[in-house]
Structure formats: structure tokens, C-alpha cells
Design a protein around this motif. Structure first.
Motif, PDB file in Angstrom:
ATOM      1  N   CYS A 197      10.455 -22.278 -11.081  1.00 28.78           N
ATOM      2  CA  CYS A 197      10.226 -23.056  -9.992  1.00 28.78           C
ATOM      3  C   CYS A 197      10.372 -24.620 -10.174  1.00 28.78           C
ATOM      4  CB  CYS A 197       8.881 -22.648  -9.335  1.00 28.78           C
ATOM      5  SG  CYS A 197       8.877 -23.463  -7.490  1.00 28.78           S
ATOM      6  N   PRO A 198      11.432 -25.213  -9.661  1.00 29.32           N
ATOM      7  CA  PRO A 198      11.597 -26.704  -9.797  1.00 29.32           C
ATOM      8  C   PRO A 198       9.983 -27.381  -9.611  1.00 29.32           C
ATOM      9  CG  PRO A 198      13.251 -25.791  -8.278  1.00 29.32           C
ATOM     10  CD  PRO A 198      12.096 -24.838  -8.444  1.00 29.32           C
ATOM     11  N   TRP A 199       9.649 -28.389 -10.125  1.00 30.10           N
ATOM     12  CA  TRP A 199       8.567 -29.147 -10.299  1.00 30.10           C
ATOM     13  C   TRP A 199       8.222 -29.664  -8.630  1.00 30.10           C
ATOM     14  CZ3 TRP A 199       3.672 -29.429 -11.640  1.00 30.10           C
ATOM     15  CH2 TRP A 199       3.233 -28.960 -12.900  1.00 30.10           C
ATOM     16  N   HIS A 200       9.315 -30.236  -8.209  1.00 31.67           N
ATOM     17  CA  HIS A 200       9.147 -30.892  -6.698  1.00 31.67           C
ATOM     18  C   HIS A 200       8.423 -29.974  -5.879  1.00 31.67           C
ATOM     19  CE1 HIS A 200      11.497 -34.627  -7.566  1.00 31.67           C
ATOM     20  NE2 HIS A 200      10.959 -35.003  -6.260  1.00 31.67           N
ATOM     21  N   LEU A 201       8.976 -28.658  -5.821  1.00 36.57           N
ATOM     22  CA  LEU A 201       8.029 -27.631  -5.031  1.00 36.57           C
ATOM     23  C   LEU A 201       6.746 -27.497  -5.457  1.00 36.57           C
ATOM     24  CD1 LEU A 201       8.282 -26.015  -2.626  1.00 36.57           C
ATOM     25  CD2 LEU A 201       9.200 -24.043  -3.927  1.00 36.57           C
ATOM     26  N   ARG A 202       6.696 -27.225  -6.803  1.00 37.61           N
ATOM     27  CA  ARG A 202       5.149 -26.807  -7.524  1.00 37.61           C
ATOM     28  C   ARG A 202       4.355 -27.980  -7.137  1.00 37.61           C
ATOM     29  NH1 ARG A 202       6.124 -25.133 -13.548  1.00 37.61           N
ATOM     30  NH2 ARG A 202       3.830 -24.783 -13.161  1.00 37.61           N
ATOM     31  N   SER A 203       4.687 -29.354  -7.251  1.00 38.01           N
ATOM     32  CA  SER A 203       3.694 -30.479  -6.874  1.00 38.01           C
ATOM     33  C   SER A 203       3.307 -30.676  -5.422  1.00 38.01           C
ATOM     34  CB  SER A 203       4.361 -31.669  -7.606  1.00 38.01           C
ATOM     35  OG  SER A 203       5.671 -31.847  -7.104  1.00 38.01           O
ATOM     36  N   TYR A 204       4.470 -30.244  -4.772  1.00 42.16           N
ATOM     37  CA  TYR A 204       4.047 -30.294  -3.323  1.00 42.16           C
ATOM     38  C   TYR A 204       3.066 -28.994  -2.852  1.00 42.16           C
ATOM     39  CZ  TYR A 204       4.847 -30.058   1.849  1.00 42.16           C
ATOM     40  OH  TYR A 204       4.641 -30.170   3.086  1.00 42.16           O
ATOM     41  N   LYS A 205       2.885 -27.897  -3.157  1.00 43.34           N
ATOM     42  CA  LYS A 205       2.526 -26.840  -2.947  1.00 43.34           C
ATOM     43  C   LYS A 205       0.804 -27.109  -3.469  1.00 43.34           C
ATOM     44  CE  LYS A 205       3.732 -22.711  -4.100  1.00 43.34           C
ATOM     45  NZ  LYS A 205       4.094 -21.779  -4.936  1.00 43.34           N
ATOM     46  N   MET A 206       0.835 -27.740  -4.872  1.00 44.40           N
ATOM     47  CA  MET A 206      -0.391 -28.364  -5.242  1.00 44.40           C
ATOM     48  C   MET A 206      -1.059 -29.157  -4.364  1.00 44.40           C
ATOM     49  SD  MET A 206       0.331 -28.821  -9.180  1.00 44.40           S
ATOM     50  CE  MET A 206       1.273 -27.484 -10.116  1.00 44.40           C
ATOM     51  N   GLU A 207      -0.473 -30.189  -3.854  1.00 40.91           N
ATOM     52  CA  GLU A 207      -1.068 -31.102  -2.935  1.00 40.91           C
ATOM     53  C   GLU A 207      -1.709 -30.253  -1.685  1.00 40.91           C
ATOM     54  OE1 GLU A 207       1.805 -34.068  -2.265  1.00 40.91           O
ATOM     55  OE2 GLU A 207       1.940 -34.846  -4.146  1.00 40.91           O
ATOM     56  N   GLN A 208      -0.684 -29.419  -1.469  1.00 40.45           N
ATOM     57  CA  GLN A 208      -1.297 -28.717   0.116  1.00 40.45           C
ATOM     58  C   GLN A 208      -2.417 -27.995  -0.374  1.00 40.45           C
ATOM     59  OE1 GLN A 208       0.639 -28.220   3.099  1.00 40.45           O
ATOM     60  NE2 GLN A 208       1.530 -30.194   2.657  1.00 40.45           N
ATOM     61  N   LEU A 209      -2.368 -27.009  -1.406  1.00 45.33           N
ATOM     62  CA  LEU A 209      -3.461 -26.304  -1.623  1.00 45.33           C
ATOM     63  C   LEU A 209      -4.825 -27.126  -2.049  1.00 45.33           C
ATOM     64  CD1 LEU A 209      -2.075 -23.779  -4.475  1.00 45.33           C
ATOM     65  CD2 LEU A 209      -2.955 -23.284  -2.437  1.00 45.33           C
ATOM     66  N   ALA A 210      -4.692 -28.416  -2.755  1.00 47.78           N
ATOM     67  CA  ALA A 210      -5.813 -29.171  -2.799  1.00 47.78           C
ATOM     68  C   ALA A 210      -6.570 -29.687  -1.605  1.00 47.78           C
ATOM     69  CB  ALA A 210      -5.593 -30.188  -3.917  1.00 47.78           C
ATOM     70  N   ARG A 211      -5.612 -29.856  -0.641  1.00 44.40           N
ATOM     71  CA  ARG A 211      -5.813 -30.666   0.869  1.00 44.40           C
ATOM     72  C   ARG A 211      -6.593 -29.707   1.526  1.00 44.40           C
ATOM     73  NH1 ARG A 211      -0.871 -34.640   1.884  1.00 44.40           N
ATOM     74  NH2 ARG A 211      -1.623 -36.031   0.192  1.00 44.40           N
ATOM     75  N   HIS A 212      -5.748 -28.478   1.997  1.00 44.49           N
ATOM     76  CA  HIS A 212      -6.086 -27.601   2.739  1.00 44.49           C
ATOM     77  C   HIS A 212      -6.659 -26.444   2.292  1.00 44.49           C
ATOM     78  CE1 HIS A 212      -3.973 -30.395   5.106  1.00 44.49           C
ATOM     79  NE2 HIS A 212      -2.753 -30.191   4.364  1.00 44.49           N
ATOM     80  N   GLY A 213      -6.577 -25.921   1.072  1.00 42.15           N
ATOM     81  CA  GLY A 213      -6.947 -24.868   0.462  1.00 42.15           C
ATOM     82  C   GLY A 213      -5.780 -23.723   0.672  1.00 42.15           C
ATOM     83  N   ASP A 214      -4.983 -23.879   1.297  1.00 45.82           N
ATOM     84  CA  ASP A 214      -3.601 -23.206   1.555  1.00 45.82           C
ATOM     85  C   ASP A 214      -2.347 -23.928   1.642  1.00 45.82           C
ATOM     86  OD1 ASP A 214      -2.452 -20.816   1.900  1.00 45.82           O
ATOM     87  OD2 ASP A 214      -3.234 -20.464   4.118  1.00 45.82           O
ATOM     88  N   SER A 215      -1.221 -23.443   1.370  1.00 47.90           N
ATOM     89  CA  SER A 215       0.075 -23.900   1.595  1.00 47.90           C
ATOM     90  C   SER A 215       0.704 -23.450   2.938  1.00 47.90           C
ATOM     91  CB  SER A 215       0.834 -24.027   0.286  1.00 47.90           C
ATOM     92  OG  SER A 215       0.945 -22.478  -0.046  1.00 47.90           O
TER      93      SER A 215
END
Lengths: 166, 405
Positions: free
Chosen positions: B135-153
Motif C-alpha cells: 500500500c502506498p505510504w501516503h494512504l497508510r499515514s493518512y489512515k494512521m492519523e485517522q486511527l490515532a485521532r478517532h480510533g477508526d478510519s
């Protein structure tokens, strides 16, 4: 595919329901039998089937007995509903049997239709045709009613034409 | 619980050593430098875990549940399977990307939390996934931010992000498929990957791409070895799709592990209902760093993280001589350490290969684990989430066609 094309693919099944209605009209022309059949099939698909799916997957029932509780749950829901109705309305035996049979078929169809709706609703791009979801069960019930009415209509037309020719 | 997991992660990161820079001396790839990460010591025993792609070759089955956020996994093997964060699952259905890393215990059927990464493709109920893709890192990092903020993407945001990403990478896809970027730049990615060989005993990588740092760490070098291609492709595609002549200098990388440990203190524990007994996943985001980690049995299994270093990039050409000098110095200073690591790794790799070769589906599960419908949970598996099953597949198919616009 547009709505009319998709409904066109269901004509064989609707024709079957039409024939069932016609057969009921030949067997017993009083409207109570056909009304219970039409209502049972539509209610089974629109209410009992989704209710069975909710009972199975909204709770953890599906995890028991290797996931084979689906059919028993559909049967119990359909038959108990018919027996409760019978308790209040006191149907004759043939009406009870026909209602139980069609409600069971409707519930099974409704259960699988509910899973299809859930699958399509979760797909991206809003692929679910809500109009078809609501209308198809009603059309199915109406097809049986149409079969029943077609006997009277056919006989009436025959007598009408006979009156003209004499 | 989050605090104790963060402390375990911190302890693990303190035992890591960042290696010398690997880069393209010809300057054809001026925006990427890779730093291997080594453990201070390597234990004598190889892991008893295999990666998802290895598991799929040995009988692990993944099926579409028809629900966008869930994929069914059936592990008939007598060992745990590591499903890596953001692994893209490929099959004759909508592409999915795993939300966060999970361990699937031996003989377990479970639901994996996933995101859809192909908005224009409908789900195909019970369709089998046949492979994995990076998976390209741009998407991975976006998902990680979402998970860390909201617990879900949020799925709709993921789709929007993919559309923007594909536009930015000048890639077209009729179904907004994120892996289309590999079709566009696959040949370049393939040819450039030889610049960054895997070192013996290496357990992780820090990839400096433009003004971003991407880090991926595993508990054991054998796991990284099995996933190294995906790890590299994930970062390399970003370097190729977004070419610049700047890269982050070494001093930013030196501080990264300590910063990661600090960032992990403000973390959220992620829940996977059917896999809650096999490890804990946590997501964290702080001071420009976001990441996900999977912990099991008091140790780190997999960590992936991203740091934005906007404004810290320097021209690659100005740093080449420094990179070369640091590489030579590091190799000279750490020659005994690398030799010891290589020996330890050599002792582990043969038993691990033998362990993988011995793996076969458990006999009581039958030779074809996919022959049972996915929802048919085995006795005693009542903790699994219920998977909807139609009474008649043909009726279900009929309604799918009828209700499909």
C-alpha cells in the motif's frame, strides 16, 4: 440495467404467482384465500424476512449450531405469526395451511433479500435501488391477486363478447 | 492498558540500532535514502509466526463478507498469521486494505477490520482474495492519523484521499483503485528496488522519501525478510510518483526512534472483536509522528509509523559525500556487531525455513478449508462475529441482481 429491465427478469416468477392466484380462483372463488396468500407473501418478504435476519445477525444466534439456525428461525417466525393471526381471526384450515406455506416462503425470500440489501447498501457508489426493494414484494403479492381477478375478468369478457355475438 | 503497551514499545525501541544510509550514488533517485534498523542482540529462536502472503500459499483463505469494512479470514494452519497494517488484499472483488496489524491465532476463523481502497468496485459476496499487494505510504499515514485521532478510519475520507492521491500521482483508474499507482510506476519501482538490499539480521527500515520519514519494524528479521519487498515498494512508489531532489538529512533519522517512543505515550488501543485475545494494536499521533503498533506476549510484533519533516529537507547532491562518509564510518565501527548479527541470523534462518516447509493445514479441518461457508463457525468459536449467510445462494444472487441499480 434500468428498473423495467430488471423487473422484466422476474416475469417467470411473477407468472408463477399469477398462476397460483388463478388456481385459487378456480378452486375457491371467495376472496379470503387469495387475500391471505397475497398478504402472506408480501408481508413475509417485507417484514418477517428482515425481522428474521435482524434476529440472527443483530444478536449472536448465527454463531450457534454451525450457523444452521437460519431456517429454523425463519420457520418459527413465519409459523408463529400465522398461528397468532389464526388465534385472533380463526381461519378455516385450508386458509391456515396456505397462509403458513406462503408466509414461510415469503420469510425465506425476505431473509435472503435482506442480505442482498445489506451487501449492496455497504457497497460504495449507492448501488441499492430502494424503490425495487419496496415494490418487488408488493408486485409479487399483486401478481397473485391479478391471477385471481383474471378468472372473473376473463369470464366477464367472455359473457360480454357472447352478448354481442348473440 | 495503553500506558503499559507504550512502555513496552519504548523498551523495545531502545534496543534498536539505526544503520548506515543506503542511497543511489548515481543520483537517479535523489529523493530516497533507506536506513536499515538492527536489533542490539538477536535471540537464538526464530519466530513461530508467518506473514499473510506466506500463509496464503499454505492454505490460509480470505473471503469477502459482502460488508465493506470486514473480510473473513480462515487460518487452518497450526501457527499464527501476521496480517500487516495496510496490506492490500487482491481478488475478484473490491480491493481492501487491512486497517491495522493483527495476529490470527492457529486454527481460527475471524473477521479482519479493513478499508475499501477501490471505491468504484462493488463487493462480491464470498469472493476469495488471492494475493496481497503493498500500500502506498501516503494512504497508510493518512489512515494512521485517522486511527490515532478517532480510533477508526472514516471510509468516505479514505475514498476522497485516494482520489486526490491518484490525481497527484498522475494515475488514472476507472474504479479509483489505489494500487493503480503500482501499475503506473511498477517498472521503475522494480528496477530501483535493487538499490536497497536487505541486510542479514535487519528487523526494520527507515525510509527517507522527500521530506517524509517512513518507518517499519518487526519483532524478528525473518518476518521482515518475508515482507521486505512490500515494505520497500510502499515507500519507493512515493519516491517515484512524487519526484524531488531533496531528502531528509541523517540527523533527523538519528532522533526518530526516541521521538517514536515519546509519541507512543499518547496512544489509543484499537479493538478487533474477534482477535482481541491474540494481541493488542495501538495507534498514536503526536508532534508530526503517527503510527500503529501490534504488541503480543509483552513484545512488539510489528510497528509502522510516519513522520512529517516539512522544511527539513536538503538537496540530495549536497549530502551525497556525507552519506558515503557516514556509511563507511559506520561499517568500520560496527564490523564486529554486524558479523555477530549475521552469525546469529544464520543460525535461526535454517530452522525457520524448515518450520515454514512443515506447515500444513490441520488434518481435522479438512483439505479444503474454504469448502465450508465462511459463517459456519466451528464449535467453541462462539466469540467470532456472526457472518451473514443466505438460505439459498441462488435466491441471494437473484436479489443482488434485482436490487442492483
Amino acid at each position: 440495467m434500468d428498473f423495467s429491465h430488471r423487473i422484466g427478469t422476474t416475469f417467470p416468477y411473477l407468472a408463477l404467482l399469477f398462476c397460483v392466484g388463478l388456481a385459487i380462483a378456480v378452486w375457491d372463488p371467495r376472496p379470503k384465500l387469495i387475500l391471505s396468500v397475497a398478504l402472506s407473501i408480501s408481508t413475509g418478504m417485507l417484514v418477517l424476512g428482515p425481522y428474521a435476519a435482524a434476529a440472527l445477525y443483530g444478536t449472536r444466534l448465527q454463531t450457534f449450531w454451525h450457523g444452521n439456525l437460519r431456517l429454523p428461525v425463519c420457520l418459527v417466525l413465519a409459523l408463529s405469526t400465522v398461528f397468532i393471526m389464526d388465534h385472533f381471526i380463526s381461519w378455516p384450515r385450508e386458509q391456515l395451511v396456505l397462509s403458513a406455506l406462503t408466509a414461510t416462503v415469503g420469510t425465506i425470500l425476505g431473509h435472503d433479500a435482506t442480505l442482498a440489501v445489506l451487501g449492496l447498501r455497504s457497497a460504495p457508489g449507492h448501488l441499492l435501488d430502494v424503490g425495487m426493494v419496496v415494490l418487488f414484494p408488493i408486485i409479487a403479492g399483486l401478481a397473485a391477486l391479478a391471477g385471481f381477478c383474471s378468472l372473473g375478468f376473463g369470464l366477464g369478457t367472455y359473457h360480454f363478447l357472447l352478448a354481442f355475438s348473440s | 492498558m495503553a500506558g503499559s503497551l507504550a512502555r513496552t514499545l519504548e523498551g523495545h525501541l531502545k534496543e534498536m540500532v539505526t544503520g548506515p544510509p543506503l542511497f543511489d550514488p548515481t543520483g537517479n533517485l535523489p529523493n530516497m535514502v533507506v536506513y536499515p534498523v538492527f536489533p542490539e542482540t538477536l535471540g537464538p529462536d526464530p519466530p513461530d509466526v508467518i506473514t499473510l502472503s506466506q500463509g496464503m500459499r499454505r492454505g490460509v483463505r480470505l473471503n469477502d463478507t459482502g460488508v465493506v469494512s470486514q473480510v473473513h479470514i480462515d487460518n487452518p494452519l497450526p501457527t499464527s498469521i501476521l496480517v500487516g497494517e495496510s496490506d492490500i488484499l487482491v481478488g475478484a472483488t473490491q480491493l481492501r486494505s487491512v486497517q491495522f496489524s493483527c495476529l490470527v491465532p492457529p486454527g481460527r476463523r475471524a473477521s479482519l477490520p479493513v478499508n475499501c481502497v477501490e471505491a468504484g468496485q462493488p463487493t462480491v459476496y464470498q469472493a476469495e482474495f488471492t494475493g496481497t499487494e503493498a500500500c502506498p505510504w501516503h494512504l497508510r499515514s493518512y489512515k494512521m492519523e485517522q486511527l490515532a485521532r478517532h480510533g477508526d478510519s472514516h471510509q468516505h475520507r479514505i475514498w476522497e484521499h485516494i482520489r486526490d492521491y491518484l490525481r497527484g500521482a498522475k494515475t488514472t483508474s476507472s474504479t479509483d483503485d489505489v494500487s493503480a499507482v503500482f501499475r503506473e510506476y511498477g517498472a521503475d519501482v522494480e528496477s530501483l528496488s535493487s538499490l536497497f538490499p536487505l541486510e542479514r539480521g535487519q528487523v526494520g527500515t527507515v525510509c527517507a522519501v522527500g521530506q517524509e520519514l517512513f518507518i517499519e519494524l518487526f519483532a524478528d528479521p525473518e518476518l521482515l525478510e518475508d515482507r521486505y519487498d512490500e515494505t520497500l515498494r510502499s515507500a519507493l512508489v512515493e519516491a517515484v510518483a512524487h519526484p524531488t531532489r531533496e531528502v531528509i538529512p541523517r540527523d533527523q533519522v538519528d532522533e526518530l526512534l526516541d521521538e517514536l517512543a515519546a509519541a507512543s505515550r499518547s496512544c489509543k488501543v484499537l479493538h478487533s472483536r474477534s482477535l482481541s485475545d491474540s494481541g493488542r494494536s495501538l495507534a498514536f499521533s503526536d508532534k508530526g509522528i503517527s503510527g500503529c503498533a501490534l504488541m503480543s506476549g509483552g513484545r512488539l510484533v510489528h510497528l509502522s509509523a510516519h513522520k512529517r519533516c516539512w522544511g527539513f529537507g536538503r538537496a540530495f547532491d549536497d549530502q551525497v559525500s556525507e552519506f558515503s562518509r557516514k556509511r563507511e564510518a559506520w561499517e568500520e565501527d560496527n564490523a564486529p556487531f554486524l558479523a555477530q548479527l549475521s552469525r546469529d541470523y544464520g543460525r535461526r534462518s535454517k530452522p525457520y525455513r524448515a518450520f515454514k516447509e512443515r506447515l500444513k493445514p490441520e488434518p481435522q479441518r479438512g483439505s479444503s478449508p474454504s469448502s465450508k461457508p465462511p459463517g459456519a463457525a466451528k464449535p467453541g468459536n462462539a466469540e467470532l462475529g456472526p457472518v451473514p449467510m443466505p438460505l439459498s445462494p441462488s435466491i441471494h444472487e437473484f436479489f443482488l441482481r434485482l436490487f442492483h441499480k
